[in-house]
Scaffold this active site. Structure first.
Site, mmCIF file in Angstrom:
data_model
loop_
_atom_site.group_PDB
_atom_site.id
_atom_site.type_symbol
_atom_site.label_atom_id
_atom_site.label_comp_id
_atom_site.label_asym_id
_atom_site.label_seq_id
_atom_site.Cartn_x
_atom_site.Cartn_y
_atom_site.Cartn_z
ATOM 1 N N ASP A 132 0.929 -1.171 0.084
ATOM 2 C CA ASP A 132 -0.032 -0.013 -0.115
ATOM 3 C C ASP A 132 0.948 1.329 -0.162
ATOM 4 O OD1 ASP A 132 -2.542 1.466 0.164
ATOM 5 O OD2 ASP A 132 -1.807 2.131 2.269
ATOM 6 N N THR A 180 -2.697 2.041 -4.478
ATOM 7 C CA THR A 180 -3.125 3.274 -3.899
ATOM 8 C C THR A 180 -4.521 3.690 -4.239
ATOM 9 O OG1 THR A 180 -2.345 5.497 -3.675
ATOM 10 C CG2 THR A 180 -1.891 4.471 -5.705
ATOM 11 N N GLY A 181 -5.099 4.414 -3.359
ATOM 12 C CA GLY A 181 -6.302 5.259 -3.771
ATOM 13 C C GLY A 181 -6.118 6.641 -4.492
ATOM 14 N N LYS A 197 -9.466 -3.368 -2.643
ATOM 15 C CA LYS A 197 -8.058 -3.756 -2.554
ATOM 16 C C LYS A 197 -7.958 -5.290 -2.568
ATOM 17 C CE LYS A 197 -6.087 0.437 -0.597
ATOM 18 N NZ LYS A 197 -5.279 0.819 0.433
ATOM 19 N N ASP A 217 -1.503 -0.962 6.495
ATOM 20 C CA ASP A 217 -1.265 -0.501 7.646
ATOM 21 C C ASP A 217 -2.383 -1.131 8.769
ATOM 22 O OD1 ASP A 217 -3.791 0.187 7.242
ATOM 23 O OD2 ASP A 217 -3.656 2.403 6.819
#
Length: 580
Positions: A265, A414-415, A442, A461
């Site tokens: 991420d 990633t967003g 994801k 995370d």
């Protein structure tokens, strides 16, 4: 495993007793051999237990991190109490060089904290008022006052101890194979002993039948096989904990050696997750530092993350930031203040529109890279532009390079917009990336990679990445600090250094090598030694004495134990794993 030894000792005792009272032939009197057998067995067992005890020293050392005493503020006085007597909301004094007695929050002072025993990071980390600190960490240079937020079993240290204990006692595929092999070996040894007794008796040597049977039972004890996996796992878990790698699921650690794709991420993993100044473009003759000083002066009273990034950039360069007056802030527009007798404005496109000013040409290039662009106006005229972006961690480049050196593909998810993702991917040399992915999508990207036949380790995370962590072959929560309750991750990295992923790979591969070596040695030793103990070479004049059989059995256990101890030489620090 001890059943075979018990059978051997029982047979030897009965034979010796029978010879001593005249019921059996005097040649079956081997009290000395029996005594030697027991001494050798106890010595081997002591070495085995000593090796296992060393692996529990990790838990002892974790417990030893807590100070014996704590200094609690009680009114205007400081009283000395045991850490176990502290309760939530107590305020304690931690002097320079002292250890934090319980998890808490700094309410006065700041200090460089040695958190290596928790995160594995050797460099001290600066903590100041409002920051969380963890029990067992050391205030290296200054004293602080800490308000306690967790005590006893609720502390991070207690959570880490529980993780280590659970990981050491949990089972894995390799352990189950070893257990089945040990069970089969027991019946193999028992069958071999019975066949040995029958054959030697049929050839007319009943006394030798007793001796050979005892030797087979002793030499075939699967101690080494039973120790081969648990000792490696215990040492590996201990080394991991000391390196800031917390193993929740042993199967995850076992699977890490087969991973050929690591999916990171972006935000907070490869990048710091906070904006930082990455470029400054002055207009005219002004220097970049002069422009930064003006922008920092105008932003000094703002709490916006972009303002904090500009002020911090000036502090990092040790520039003197002048005080500002008449500070004004307009949401979505920018800020305005008087700095050194000038009106300084800092903002985005809406500010330029209001002031009828044009952006600098460099803004188009920065925009393509997905950067945040702020312009600085001095007395109504454009004085320059500041580029801000989510700062890429310096360690990320080393991590990606080291993974490539191990033939592991690196993918980023990633967003953020495609431009931002492409910029970071190009900067780090990442093989592939997925941009504009929502947290709930994801997991499907992980599945997409798995459908390509890839073994995936997902690094995130542990919060909004939870579904993806659960979907991956190995879920790794990074930057979790002391949060050991992340259910979706099989491995937790206490630090936020992406190079720690290499530590997990190295540990997985090294422990698997040791498991294979120990299993081959333990199983191969028994397959070769049992026929010798049974007297297969007796026709050419070689028979294995009972005492030598006991020595060989203990020696096999010692070899397995010493081989496992070599894991202690494994250096799991990020600097070390990226050098190999």
């Amino acid at each position: 495993m001890m059943l075979l030894i018990a059978l051997a000792i029982t047979v030897a005792f009965l034979a010796s007793w029978g010879a001593s009272v005249g019921l059996l032939h005097h040649e079956l009197d081997f009290w000395w051999e029996l005594a030697l057998l027991i001494v050798i067995m106890l010595l081997g067992h002591w070495i085995e237990m000593r090796s296992l005890a060393q692996t529990t020293s990790a838990l002892d050392s974790l417990a030893a991190l807590l100070p014996d005493e704590a200094e609690k503020l009680q009114g205007d006085e400081v009283v000395t109490v045991a850490p176990s007597d502290l309760v939530v909301d107590d305020v304690v004094v931690v002097r320079p060089g002292g250890r934090i007695p319980a998890d808490g929050r700094i309410v006065q002072g700041s200090a460089s904290m040695d958190e290596s025993m928790i995160t594995g990071e050797s460099r001290p980390v600066r903590r100041s008022e409002g920051d969380q600190v963890v029990a067992g960490t050391v205030a290296t240079d200054s004293g602080v006052r800490v308000q306690i937020t967790a005590v006893g079993d609720d502390t991070a240290l207690a959570g880490i101890q529980k993780l280590v204990t659970d990981a050491q006692s949990s089972s894995s595929r390799a352990q189950r194979v070893a257990d089945r092999a040990a069970a089969w070996l027991f019946w193999f040894a028992l069958g071999a002993a019975m066949i040995t007794a029958v054959v030697w008796t049929l050839v007319g040597l009943p006394d030798d039948a007793v001796i050979r049977t005892i030797t087979v039972l002793v030499i075939a004890c699967p101690h080494a096989l039973g120790l081969a996996i648990p000792l490696v796992v215990s040492i590996a878990t201990e080394r991991a904990a000391r390196g800031g790698v917390l193993v929740k699921d042993r199967l995850a650690l076992e699977s890490m050696r087969t991973v050929n794709t690591v999916l990171f991420d972006k935000t907070g993993t490869l990048t710091r997750g906070t904006p930082a100044v990455t470029a400054i473009e002055p207009a005219g003759d002004a220097s970049a530092d002069a422009l930064l000083v003006l922008a920092a002066g105008a932003e000094s009273d703002s709490e916006h993350p972009l303002a904090r990034a500009i002020v911090n950039a000036a502090k990092d360069k040790q520039l003197t930031v002048p005080a500002s007056t008449d500070f004004e802030s307009s949401p979505a527009v920018g800020v305005r203040a008087h700095v050194d007798g000038h009106i300084v404005q800092v903002g985005g496109p809406y500010m330029l529109e209001q002031e009828h000013a044009d952006e600098l040409p460099v803004a188009d290039e920065w925009r393509k890279e997905g950067a945040i662009i702020l312009h600085v106006l001095l007395d109504g005229k454009v004085a320059g532009a500041v580029r801000l972006a989510d700062e890429v961690r310096a360690e990320s480049r080393a991590a990606v390079t080291a993974l490539h050196d191990r033939d592991v593909q690196v993918v980023m998810i990633t967003g953020d917009a495609d431009a931002v993702a492409a910029s970071v991917a190009a900067d780090l040399g990442i093989d592939r990336y997925f941009a504009g992915v929502r947290p709930e999508d994801k997991a499907s990207k992980v599945k997409e990679l798995q459908d390509e036949g890839r073994k995936i380790a997902m690094v995130g995370d542990g919060v909004n990445d939870a579904p993806a962590l659960a979907q991956a072959d190995v879920g790794i929560a990074i930057g979790a600090g002391t949060d050991v309750a992340i259910a979706s991750a099989g491995v937790i990295l206490a630090s936020d250094d992406p190079r720690s992923v290499l530590s997990v790979i190295e540990l997985s591969r090294a422990s698997y090598r040791k498991m294979k070596q120990n299993l081959w040695w333990a199983a191969g030793y028994n397959l070769l030694s049992v026929p010798l103990a049974a007297g297969i070479l007796a026709p050419i004049g070689f028979v294995l004495p009972m005492s030598i059989g006991a020595i060989l059995m203990s020696l096999s256990t010692i070899v397995v134990a010493l081989n496992a101890q070599l894991l202690r030489r494994l250096d799991l620090t990020p600097d070390a794993v990226t050098r190999t």
